[in-house]
Each structure stands twice: as structure tokens, then as C-alpha cells.
Design a protein around this motif. Structure first.
Motif, mmCIF file in Angstrom:
data_model
loop_
_atom_site.group_PDB
_atom_site.id
_atom_site.type_symbol
_atom_site.label_atom_id
_atom_site.label_comp_id
_atom_site.label_asym_id
_atom_site.label_seq_id
_atom_site.Cartn_x
_atom_site.Cartn_y
_atom_site.Cartn_z
ATOM 1 N N PRO A 133 0.842 -1.203 0.000
ATOM 2 C CA PRO A 133 0.000 0.000 0.000
ATOM 3 C C PRO A 133 0.873 1.248 0.000
ATOM 4 O O PRO A 133 1.865 1.324 0.721
ATOM 5 N N LYS A 134 0.499 2.240 -0.816
ATOM 6 C CA LYS A 134 1.280 3.465 -0.948
ATOM 7 C C LYS A 134 0.344 4.673 -1.032
ATOM 8 O O LYS A 134 -0.684 4.633 -1.710
ATOM 9 N N PHE A 135 0.730 5.744 -0.345
ATOM 10 C CA PHE A 135 0.019 7.001 -0.511
ATOM 11 C C PHE A 135 0.328 7.572 -1.888
ATOM 12 O O PHE A 135 1.490 7.595 -2.316
ATOM 13 N N MET A 136 -0.695 8.027 -2.577
ATOM 14 C CA MET A 136 -0.496 8.758 -3.824
ATOM 15 C C MET A 136 -0.079 10.192 -3.482
ATOM 16 O O MET A 136 -0.120 10.607 -2.322
ATOM 17 N N ALA A 137 0.318 10.969 -4.486
ATOM 18 C CA ALA A 137 0.797 12.324 -4.246
ATOM 19 C C ALA A 137 -0.266 13.190 -3.589
ATOM 20 O O ALA A 137 0.036 14.054 -2.753
ATOM 21 N N ASN A 138 -1.551 12.955 -3.929
ATOM 22 C CA ASN A 138 -2.617 13.770 -3.334
ATOM 23 C C ASN A 138 -2.982 13.335 -1.916
ATOM 24 O O ASN A 138 -3.749 14.008 -1.238
ATOM 25 N N GLU A 139 -2.471 12.205 -1.484
ATOM 26 C CA GLU A 139 -2.638 11.622 -0.144
ATOM 27 C C GLU A 139 -4.071 11.234 0.193
ATOM 28 O O GLU A 139 -4.324 10.679 1.260
ATOM 29 N N MET A 140 -5.020 11.512 -0.691
ATOM 30 C CA MET A 140 -6.396 11.048 -0.483
ATOM 31 C C MET A 140 -6.599 9.676 -1.111
ATOM 32 O O MET A 140 -7.578 9.001 -0.825
ATOM 33 N N GLU A 141 -5.658 9.289 -1.952
ATOM 34 C CA GLU A 141 -5.764 7.991 -2.608
ATOM 35 C C GLU A 141 -4.594 7.105 -2.177
ATOM 36 O O GLU A 141 -3.487 7.596 -1.942
ATOM 37 N N ILE A 142 -4.882 5.810 -2.133
ATOM 38 C CA ILE A 142 -3.881 4.819 -1.734
ATOM 39 C C ILE A 142 -3.884 3.704 -2.765
ATOM 40 O O ILE A 142 -4.943 3.146 -3.088
ATOM 41 N N SER A 143 -2.715 3.403 -3.285
ATOM 42 C CA SER A 143 -2.602 2.307 -4.245
ATOM 43 C C SER A 143 -2.136 1.045 -3.530
ATOM 44 O O SER A 143 -1.493 1.105 -2.481
ATOM 45 N N PHE A 144 -2.482 -0.096 -4.093
ATOM 46 C CA PHE A 144 -1.977 -1.374 -3.603
ATOM 47 C C PHE A 144 -2.022 -2.378 -4.745
ATOM 48 O O PHE A 144 -2.672 -2.135 -5.778
ATOM 49 N N THR A 145 -1.320 -3.486 -4.594
ATOM 50 C CA THR A 145 -1.286 -4.494 -5.647
ATOM 51 C C THR A 145 -1.951 -5.777 -5.164
ATOM 52 O O THR A 145 -1.840 -6.155 -3.997
ATOM 53 N N SER A 146 -2.647 -6.428 -6.092
ATOM 54 C CA SER A 146 -3.314 -7.696 -5.791
ATOM 55 C C SER A 146 -3.471 -8.479 -7.081
ATOM 56 O O SER A 146 -3.894 -7.923 -8.101
ATOM 57 N N LYS A 147 -3.094 -9.737 -7.049
ATOM 58 C CA LYS A 147 -3.236 -10.634 -8.200
ATOM 59 C C LYS A 147 -2.668 -10.008 -9.471
ATOM 60 O O LYS A 147 -3.322 -9.950 -10.512
#
Length: 789
Positions: A133-147
């Protein structure tokens, strides 16, 4: 009179030792190390900076456990319960820019933690395993990886969207390119004869064409097919416009087999082990997924400067035709700038001669080289990284400057580079090395460890972000392994000295602050002996180099005129220093030898760590060259400065030290009367690729280097007394090494050697009984061959 027997009877040995005794014994010092006490390691902090966690074994458990010490309860050390560890588990974590928020995953839950209150809230429960999980630059969105795909969660709406569409399947054939179904003679004849069957077939084709035409009228969702390969290291740029991924293609290299003759089953079991040097390396490809244009393209190394350069050693093979071609490379994952607009990548040539740092045009995948380090030996050093790793590397908060470490000056230092102008500057410099730099919480400073005071010391410093005067924060002589508290007000220090094992200290994060000791782990039995503080000296090598060494000198009344030289393992390792050695058993054995009247010398020979690039690469293409002559010159120093009898010198060591011991007895037999080679490499063509190819290239391309570096080719030179000791389930240096060398000795008619085998031991011995047996044999060898009758 020259002694003809390898070993004397035990009674004679006892008589020889009568003039010097020790309160130590091999049986005493080679017991389970728990007898020495319990010593802390791996210090870390609680999020509120009020508790220090560390590995410890106060309760004599089978292995170290996690303990804690609250700052408000100094001295009250307690074991951390399983429930507490679970409650504080924070795997796959990431912080926002000012570290006020933390996102992490636990049990398929994505959690958000407020760092001011240390309270967590659930963002989503995901149905599958996910990570990174990672904060995006805008910090309101969070990315993560799955499958094998990337998803983005909006913290406000709780909506999750899939931003990549990657499939590991094979791409379906393009319908527009499908040919009409072909029919054989029987079917053609059947359709001519049976009209209804023909009519049904034609209607079926019309319906299929109609459906295809309708579906083609709508835009198909873009899918990238990897054709069976698994993408890894997926990451999304902080602005959400690009994703990158890595595809590894491993070669089908042949692995070795190590038989385990003492398996619990009662059967001989084959252990799968590494392949040998010269194997085909893994191929890496870096894909860029343009999320705006729905397309994928790959980074190419073909335009890198010097990508076709041949190594200098080709001049040693004038009769061989060398093809000028693009060299294979290994890519790290790209590093995105904080704003997501830029990216850099670290690239290593598979022949280990080049490291490039390049900016990546995210829209095209084109590379622009920012820095190239070329080393005709091999690229390495603290913080430099290896293969697929970039080492110390990243972006400053301004998204304009990158940082990295380089040995450009001859020592590994920290550099800044402006990606727009190409301006590069070293923000540390001098004849010392930098370790583990990181940026402060307020983004204004660096914290780093260096060897500036002395190659044998490690201290913790603070320095302005863009460079400037370093402030030395630690003051205890030795090794200061620092963990900085989250509020950056305190230092937890795992500290040790030459004759003092590690203890935990606490210090304010201020220049001149005094460190307070929090643990005292030495047992009364260990403290009862006055462990020596070996003197660090330098002697002059045959080429004029000043070689560092630690020397143990006996009481003049006990001095017997004999000497033992210890050769540390690993090659690239430092053992001449002022902290507690990882070779603590050998250190205690050296105290025992010194009690018995021996002079002991422990050398950081050419190839050792801690002294910069030239020292590190001093063994390039000739192991058993300068690293061996440094041992010989060490003996000359002992004879000239410490009254050692030149006819009574032995040496010993394990792994690389065992290799040098063999080379010494084969090629410097006039200097060394006896030696113990433990778990030794005997033929470098049989060792692993990652280590050996750096130093000797490959046996196919540089056979000269292997021939002059491998002891098995010099076995006829054995004149002194040799003990070989090896674990039979050694999956690092295989037992096969000493088996092959033993056969050489047999064929050469040598009878001044002996071998001890250890059926249950791997490369690093575990059982106290094995350590005891091995070192009893080493002591017996030296007493029998080096002491006068």
C-alpha cells in the motif's frame, strides 16, 4: 632435527605446554554461546518513542525473543507477548509526506493510522491477499497491488478502482485476421451432398459474424498479456499516470546436489543447492504501463553509453576473437519522484563492470544517462547495491535532485545530482566510507554512519540535506549501531568494543550527550576472564601498501616464539576493528593461544571491506595473489618486530580463510609450517556465480584467472602439515571441494595431510560438539608442529 610425524602423542603435547597454561580450554570456549551471557541486537522503537524493542535471550530460550524496555521504567526489561506483537504488527506500511498518517495491511485489511493519537481505522476489507500500500501524491488515494494488478482506493468515497489490466494468459488471436475455416475433402463432399447440413453451417457463420460485428462496434477493454510470465514489483506513479512492473526470465541452470547422509529418515537425502559459476543470469525487463493511452512498452538499454565496451582482460587472450555486442544488464525497479512526474532507474551490466543511473522518459521509455560508474574490476562497495538492487538511491523532496552512493572517488560516498542540469556533487568526501544514510523527518537533514574517525570505528552523524558540516552524535569508541526514535530525540545504540560484547545504550540526539547503558548481559563466568584488547597495527606489504592487522602478544615470560596467523572468511569482510567480532569463537581461541605463549596476527588482507575501492579490488583476477602475499608479509613483520621464529608459524581460517590457508601451504610453504583449512574453496570454478564472477569473471571467458586462483592446481606444492575440516551438508562451499582435492593428494602421493568431516554441519557450524572437535584438532596441530621438542 626436523619432525617427521604430523601429530605427537598427547603426553608429549602436555609436556610442551608445561611452560604455559591457560584458564581457558577449547571445551570451555566452544560451548553453546549462551554461557557467555545474553546480548541485545536489532533495536527499534515504539511509535510514541517511549519504548525500545530489541532481540534478547534473558530467559535462556531456544532462540532470541523480542524484549522491550520502557523509558519510564529503565532497567525493567520484559519479554513481549505474542498477543502484543500481533497487536503492534505493521506489515507492508507506508507514511504520508509529513508522517502524520500511516497505511498498512493486516489480515487482508487495509488500515489507516493517525500517528498523533496512534489510533487505527479500517479502510477496506479486501477479498484477496494484497501488498505494497502506498500514498499517492494527493494523499487522499492509496494504491496497492493484488493478483498482478494495481488498485487505487479513494479514502473519502471508499471506492476502489482497478487501474491496470494485466493478464498472465496468452493473448487471443485477432478476430479480424482469422481465416475462414478450412475443410477437408470429406467435409466438402458432404456439404455438396447434404443441402440442409450446408444451410445450417452457413446460418451459423452468419450469426457468428453478426455477433462479432456488434461487439467490435464497442471499444474493447485494453488488456496487456504477459504470455505466461508473472509481473512483479508493480508500482504506480504518485500522480497515477503510469505503472511499472518487472518481468524476470530465469535460465534453466543446472543446480548442484549435496547428499545428506545423516537425515532423520535413515535414508540418504539429496539437498538441492546452488548452480556453479558461469551460469546464465536472469534476464530482467521493465515494462511501463501508460494508463492514459492504454499501452505498454519496455525500457531498452541499447543506447546506454559504453553498452558494447569490452573488458580490459581481453588483451590477455590475443588469439580469441571477441564479439562487440550489447551486454546484458539487470534493471532495478524505477524510482518515482515525489510528485510522480519523473523517474530514475539503476542499471547494472551482467559482467559487473558498469553501473548506470538514468532518467526515464515515462511517455516513451527512453533512457537518458545521468551517471555512469565504470570499474574494470567490478562495481561494488557500501550502498552501491548489486544486480537488481539500486542500493542507496532515491529522490529529495524537491523532485529535482536524486541521491546515491558511488565509489567514484575510491571510497563509497553520498552524492546529489540535479536531473535537469546534470550537476553532481559529493556531499561527503575523504578516505572513509558511508553507511546507511537516510533523510530526517523534517526533510532538512541526513543521518548517516561513517568510518571517518577510523576504519575500525563506526559513528553516527547528522548533516544538512544539501551537504555541509557533519555533526558527530556518538562518542563511544567501537561500533555504534544506532536506531533513531520516531520523534528523532533519542538514539538507541547497540554498542560493542573489541573485548566487550554488545549492550544496549540510550542517548539524547545531541552532540556531546552521554550514552547510558541499559543492559548488562555478560555472565559472571565470562567476566571472570580478562579478555584481551588486541592492538591494531599496520605493517608494510611488498608493494608498499600499509596492511591493517590486530595482534595478540603473549606475556614475555610465556612467549614460545611461535605464531599463528588467522585469515578471516568472506573475502569482503572486515575483522580488524574496535568492536566485538562476529568471529567471537576465534577471538576467544586467540586468547587461549596467547595464554599458551603464541603470538597471533589477524589481518585485513587485500579484498577486505572497510578500506575503499582499491583495497576491495586488490584480488581481481588473482585470488591467492596479494591476499596471500599480505599473509607472508605479516609473518615478516612478526619476525622483525615481535621476535617470532620464522620456522614456527602456522595459519588457519574458514571459507575464504580456508582457501588462503591452502594457497599458503601450497605456494608459500617456506613461510608456513602448518595450517588448518576449514570449509575451504579448492576450485573457484565450482563456487557460485554471484560471488565468483565479480572477481574472476567466468571460467569460459577468463580461464587464466581461475587457473592461477584455484588451490587444486597447486596441490603438488604441499610441504607443511595440513588439516582440512568440512561439513558434509555444506550447501555453500560443497563437501565435493575437499573430496576432489583429497583425490589429488592421493594421486600425488602426499601423506602430510589429514581431514576431519562433520556429517551434520552446513557451512556455518551449529553444534558445540562440532566446534569443540574442530578446534581441538587445530590446537593439536599447532602444538605438535610449531612448538620445539
Amino acid at each position: 632435527m626436523k619432525r617427521k610425524l604430523l601429530f605427537l602423542p598427547l603426553l608429549c603435547i602436555a609436556l610442551l605446554q608445561a611452560q604455559a597454561q591457560s584458564t581457558l580450554s577449547v571445551e570451555h570456549i566452544m560451548r553453546d554461546p549462551i554461557w557467555m551471557g545474553t546480548f541485545p541486537s536489532s533495536a527499534s522503537w515504539s511509535d510514541d518513542s517511549q519504548t525500545i524493542y530489541f532481540r534478547y535471550n534473558r530467559d535462556k530460550d531456544p532462540t532470541d525473543s523480542l524484549y522491550k524496555l520502557g523509558l519510564s521504567e529503565k532497567g525493567a526489561i520484559s519479554k513481549v507477548s505474542w498477543e502484543e506483537m500481533k497487536a503492534n504488527e505493521r506489515s507492508e506500511e507506508d507514511f504520508n509526506a509529513d508522517k502524520s498518517l500511516r497505511v498498512y495491511q493486516v489480515d487482508k485489511k487495509l488500515m489507516l493510522e493517525d500517528m498523533s493519537s496512534l489510533t487505527s481505522s479500517l479502510l477496506i476489507q479486501w477479498p484477496e491477499n494484497f501488498n505494497d500500500p502506498k500514498f499517492m501524491a494527493n494523499e487522499m488515494e492509496i494504491s496497492f497491488t493484488s493478483k498482478s494488478n494495481i488498485y487505487v482506493l479513494n479514502r473519502s468515497t471508499k471506492i476502489v478502482r482497478k487501474v491496470t489490466n494485466i493478464s498472465t494468459e496468452t493473448k487471443p488471436k485477432d478476430k479480424s485476421k482469422n481465416e475462414d475455416e478450412k475443410v477437408d475433402w470429406l467435409e466438402s463432399e458432404n456439404l455438396e451432398l447434404l443441402g440442409v447440413v450446408k444451410e445450417r453451417k452457413e446460418k451459423s457463420k452468419m450469426r457468428r459474424d453478426y455477433r462479432d460485428a456488434y461487439s467490435d462496434s464497442e471499444k474493447e477493454e485494453f488488456t496487456y498479456y504477459t504470455e505466461g510470465k508473472s509481473p512483479v514489483n508493480l508500482q504506480l506513479s504518485p500522480d497515477g499516470n503510469y505503472a511499472t512492473f518487472t518481468i524476470y526470465t530465469t535460465s534453466s541452470n543446472k543446480n548442484s546436489i549435496v547428499p545428506d547422509y545423516a537425515d532423520a529418515s535413515g535414508y540418504t537425502v539429496d539437498l538441492n543447492a546452488r548452480s556453479k559459476v558461469g551460469t546464465t543470469p536472469t534476464i530482467t525487463e521493465i515494462g511501463i504501463y501508460d494508463l492514459q493511452r492504454d499501452t505498454v512498452y519496455f525500457i531498452s538499454s541499447s543506447e546506454l553509453p559504453g553498452i558494447k565496451d569490452l573488458p580490459d582482460y581481453v588483451t590477455d587472450y590475443p588469439d580469441k576473437t571477441w564479439e562487440e555486442k550489447e551486454r546484458d544488464v539487470a534493471f532495478s525497479s524505477p524510482y518515482f519522484s515525489p510528485n510522480g512526474k519523473k523517474a530514475i532507474i539503476n542499471i547494472r551490466s551482467n559482467d559487473n563492470k558498469d553501473r548506470w543511473i538514468a532518467s526515464v522518459d515515462l511517455g516513451t521509455g527512453k533512457l537518458t544517462t545521468l551517471d555512469r560508474q565504470r570499474d574494470e574490476a567490478w562495481i561494488s562497495g557500501p550502498g552501491i547495491g548489486y544486480s537488481f538492487s539500486g542500493g542507496t538511491m532515491g529522490w529529495l523532496p524537491d523532485s529535482e535532485h536524486i541521491y546515491f552512493q558511488s565509489e567514484e572517488s575510491g571510497y563509497s560516498h553520498l552524492y546529489l545530482l540535479n536531473v535537469a542540469t546534470g550537476e553532481k556533487k559529493a556531499i561527503t568526501s575523504g578516505n572513509y566510507e558511508v553507511f546507511d544514510p537516510f533523510i530526517s523527518k523534517d526533510k532538512k537533514s541526513w543521518y548517516l554512519t561513517t568510518s571517518e574517525v577510523n576504519p575500525g570505528e563506526r559513528h553516527f552523524y547528522k548533516m544538512p540535506l544539501m551537504g555541509g558540516k557533519m555533526q558527530k552524535l556518538t562518542s563511544m569508541t567501537g561500533n555504534n549501531e544506532v536506531s533513531l526514535s520516531p520523534d528523532e530525540k533519542k538514539l538507541a545504540i547497540i554498542y560493542s568494543y573489541s573485548n566487550k560484547p554488545a549492550e544496549l545504550f540510550l542517548q539524547e540526539n545531541k552532540v556531546g550527550a552521554k550514552a547510558e547503558q541499559l543492559t548488562a548481559g555478560q555472565s559472571e563466568e565470562f567476566k571472570a576472564y580478562n579478555w584481551r584488547d588486541p592492538q591494531i597495527v599496520r605493517f608494510t606489504a611488498e608493494d608498499g601498501a600499509q596492511v591493517p592487522a590486530r595482534i595478540y602478544t603473549p606475556d614475555p615470560a610465556k612467549k614460545n616464539g611461535a605464531a599463528v596467523v588467522f585469515v578471516h572468511g568472506a573475502g569482503y569482510l572486515q575483522n580488524v576493528h574496535k568492536w566485538w567480532s562476529s568471529y567471537f569463537r576465534e577471538y576467544m581461541f586467540h586468547n587461549l593461544l596467547t595464554d599458551l605463549g603464541y603470538t597471533v596476527l589477524d589481518i585485513d588482507y587485500r579484498g577486505s571491506a572497510g578500506y575503499g575501492r582499491d583495497w576491495r579490488t586488490g584480488i581481481y583476477r588473482h585470488m591467492g595473489g596479494k591476499d596471500l602475499s599480505d599473509q607472508v608479509d605479516g609473518v615478516k613483520y612478526l619476525v622483525a618486530s615481535h621476535g617470532v621464529d620464522p620456522d614456527r608459524v602456522g595459519l588457519y581460517g574458514g571459507s575464504y580463510g580456508g582457501f588462503i590457508t591452502l594457497m599458503a601451504l601450497f605456494n608459500a610453504s617456506n613461510t608456513f609450517k602448518s595450517g588448518a583449512a576449514l570449509r575451504s574453496v579448492t576450485d573457484w570454478a565450482h563456487y557460485n556465480h554471484g560471488y565468483t564472477a565479480n572477481i574472476l569473471n567466468t571460467p569460459e571467458e577468463d580461464p587464466i584467472a581461475y587457473r592461477r586462483s584455484s588451490p587444486i592446481y597447486f596441490a603438488e606444492g604441499l610441504k607443511g602439515n595440513l588439516l582440512m575440516a568440512h561439513g558434509m551438508v555444506d550447501v555453500n562451499v560443497h563437501f565435493q571441494d575437499v573430496v576432489r582435492l583429497s583425490q589429488r593428494f592421493i594421486e600425488l602421493g602426499k601423506d602430510n595431510w589429514e581431514m576431519a568431516i562433520y556429517p551434520v554441519e552446513d557451512h556455518g557450524f551449529v553444534e558445540p560438539s562440532s566446534w569443540t572437535d574442530e578446534y581441538k584438532r587445530i590446537l593439536k596441530l599447532f602444538n605438535a608442529t610449531l612448538l620445539e621438542e
